[in-house]
Each structure stands twice: as C-alpha cells, then as structure tokens.
Design a protein around this motif. Sequence first.
Motif, mmCIF file in Angstrom:
data_model
loop_
_atom_site.group_PDB
_atom_site.id
_atom_site.type_symbol
_atom_site.label_atom_id
_atom_site.label_comp_id
_atom_site.label_asym_id
_atom_site.label_seq_id
_atom_site.Cartn_x
_atom_site.Cartn_y
_atom_site.Cartn_z
ATOM 1 N N ALA A 72 0.842 -1.199 0.000
ATOM 2 C CA ALA A 72 0.000 0.000 0.000
ATOM 3 C C ALA A 72 0.876 1.247 0.000
ATOM 4 N N ALA A 73 1.962 1.214 0.775
ATOM 5 C CA ALA A 73 2.893 2.343 0.816
ATOM 6 C C ALA A 73 3.579 2.523 -0.530
ATOM 7 N N ARG A 74 3.983 1.412 -1.154
ATOM 8 C CA ARG A 74 4.653 1.513 -2.461
ATOM 9 C C ARG A 74 3.739 2.169 -3.486
ATOM 10 N N GLN A 75 2.486 1.729 -3.504
ATOM 11 C CA GLN A 75 1.543 2.332 -4.442
ATOM 12 C C GLN A 75 1.308 3.798 -4.107
ATOM 13 N N GLY A 76 1.308 4.113 -2.814
ATOM 14 C CA GLY A 76 1.165 5.509 -2.412
ATOM 15 C C GLY A 76 2.314 6.367 -2.905
ATOM 16 N N TYR A 77 3.529 5.849 -2.772
ATOM 17 C CA TYR A 77 4.691 6.604 -3.250
ATOM 18 C C TYR A 77 4.659 6.782 -4.765
ATOM 19 N N GLU A 78 4.114 5.809 -5.489
ATOM 20 C CA GLU A 78 3.972 5.956 -6.938
ATOM 21 C C GLU A 78 3.080 7.150 -7.257
ATOM 22 N N ILE A 79 1.933 7.223 -6.571
ATOM 23 C CA ILE A 79 1.023 8.345 -6.764
ATOM 24 C C ILE A 79 1.688 9.641 -6.323
ATOM 25 N N PHE A 80 2.329 9.599 -5.159
ATOM 26 C CA PHE A 80 2.976 10.778 -4.585
ATOM 27 C C PHE A 80 4.051 11.331 -5.512
ATOM 28 N N ALA A 81 4.868 10.448 -6.049
ATOM 29 C CA ALA A 81 5.929 10.894 -6.956
ATOM 30 C C ALA A 81 5.342 11.545 -8.205
ATOM 31 N N ASP A 82 4.262 10.970 -8.716
ATOM 32 C CA ASP A 82 3.611 11.554 -9.892
ATOM 33 C C ASP A 82 3.010 12.917 -9.568
ATOM 34 N N VAL A 83 2.385 13.031 -8.389
ATOM 35 C CA VAL A 83 1.803 14.306 -7.965
ATOM 36 C C VAL A 83 2.889 15.363 -7.815
ATOM 37 N N MET A 84 4.000 14.984 -7.197
ATOM 38 C CA MET A 84 5.102 15.924 -7.013
ATOM 39 C C MET A 84 5.701 16.344 -8.354
ATOM 40 N N GLN A 85 5.844 15.383 -9.263
ATOM 41 C CA GLN A 85 6.391 15.688 -10.585
ATOM 42 C C GLN A 85 5.474 16.644 -11.337
ATOM 43 N N TYR A 86 4.170 16.399 -11.266
ATOM 44 C CA TYR A 86 3.212 17.275 -11.939
ATOM 45 C C TYR A 86 3.284 18.688 -11.347
ATOM 46 N N ALA A 87 3.352 18.769 -10.012
ATOM 47 C CA ALA A 87 3.428 20.075 -9.361
ATOM 48 C C ALA A 87 4.691 20.812 -9.784
ATOM 49 N N TYR A 88 5.792 20.092 -9.816
ATOM 50 C CA TYR A 88 7.068 20.680 -10.220
ATOM 51 C C TYR A 88 6.997 21.218 -11.648
ATOM 52 N N GLU A 89 6.456 20.422 -12.543
ATOM 53 C CA GLU A 89 6.378 20.843 -13.942
ATOM 54 C C GLU A 89 5.392 21.992 -14.135
ATOM 55 N N SER A 90 4.328 22.027 -13.305
ATOM 56 C CA SER A 90 3.333 23.083 -13.454
ATOM 57 C C SER A 90 3.888 24.450 -13.068
ATOM 58 N N GLY A 91 4.948 24.453 -12.243
ATOM 59 C CA GLY A 91 5.541 25.714 -11.820
ATOM 60 C C GLY A 91 6.603 26.243 -12.750
ATOM 61 N N GLN A 92 7.018 25.431 -13.719
ATOM 62 C CA GLN A 92 8.062 25.856 -14.646
ATOM 63 C C GLN A 92 7.520 26.940 -15.584
#
Length: 205
Positions: A61-81
């Motif tokens: 469950a944690a691994r799947q959470g980190y998958e989502i979390f990493a994608d969310v963080m990546q999207y946030a990072y790219e949205s600020g560029q």
Amino acid sequence: MAKRGYHHGNLRQALVEAALHLIEEKGPTGFTLSEAAKTAGVTPAAVYRHFAGREDLIAEAARQGYEIFADVMQYAYESGQPSALAAFEATGRAYLAFARKYPGHYIAMFESGISVNKTPELAAVAQRARDVMERAATELSEHIPPEKRPPASMFSAHVWAMSHGVVELFARNSPGSQSPFPPDDLLETGIGIYLRGLGLIDSDQ
C-alpha cells in the motif's frame, strides 16, 4: 459492512484496497489480515498467496502511495516551470494535497512504521519522490551565492519537514490540535519565511 469483492485475477489489488480502507478506519496496526480478507470478500488463507503478513500488505500500500505521490510531485514541479520559485513552492503544496486526497496511502507511507527500505521497489519509488523536491531545491538554490548556499538535500528536507509537520499537526485532525489558520496558509507563510531567510524572495513578498 458489505464485502467489496474482487475481479478474477486481481485479488492482490483487492487486498491492498481493503487494507487502505482499514488503515483509514482503524490505523495501520488496528486490523488483522483476516479483517483485510473479509473486507476484500475472500478467505484468510487467500491472503497468504500474495502477502507473507500484514507488514507486507501495508508495504505494498505504501509503495503504491509513493507511486502516486511521486507523480503528484512531478506534476506540481512541472506546473511551476519555468519559474524555479513557483516550481519549488508547488511541490510543498502538493504534499498537503496528497495527504488530503490519499489518507490511507499517506498513513501507510509515513505513519505505519514500515521502512522505505523494506523492499527494493519501495525504496526506489520513495527516492523518486524525494528526487523531485531535491531537483526543485537545486534549481532554486542556484540563485543563492555559493558561499551561502545550503546543500540541496538539506534545502528540500527543510521544506519536506515543514510540509509534514503542517499535515500531522493541523491537516489530519490530530486529537486536541486545532490550527489558528488554514493549513495551506500556514505552509505557504512558513515556506515564505524560509525563502526570505535565504534571500530568495523580497521581504515584502
């Protein structure tokens, strides 16, 4: 509670979803594998075809959470560029948004006591999430004179800790804790104070 059931061939994921539900309801140590099996609509013996024990189930469950979390963080990072400042601030806000939207995953990741090194897959995806924030910190810290520049890993860890603290104290209904301000505002002003201290934003911003 009605049994959730599962589609043929997807028992493993049905058990993860059952665990996430129970984690939200009872906490990571408040349920048994038998309860997870019952919630998923299968026999307890079926669980052991996929997981050696409750810790393994929570780790997935944690691994799947980190998958989502990493994608969310990546999207946030790219949205600020292309603004390094906007990208960095967005990753902080994304942490808070993730905790709100995926409470079961968040608890499995950060409150279950499961080590991110429990499996190579979990360690890898957790590192991917950290790398996004560290990359944002690296780009932003390039605006600081080298002699005053903190290591990017420290820079990102400070904001990660601030984000985590706001979530734990004020965004997850901790007993006896009541924020005098909305969690989003607390995080935004806290990051602002930190960045002003580094000279990255003007004092009147």
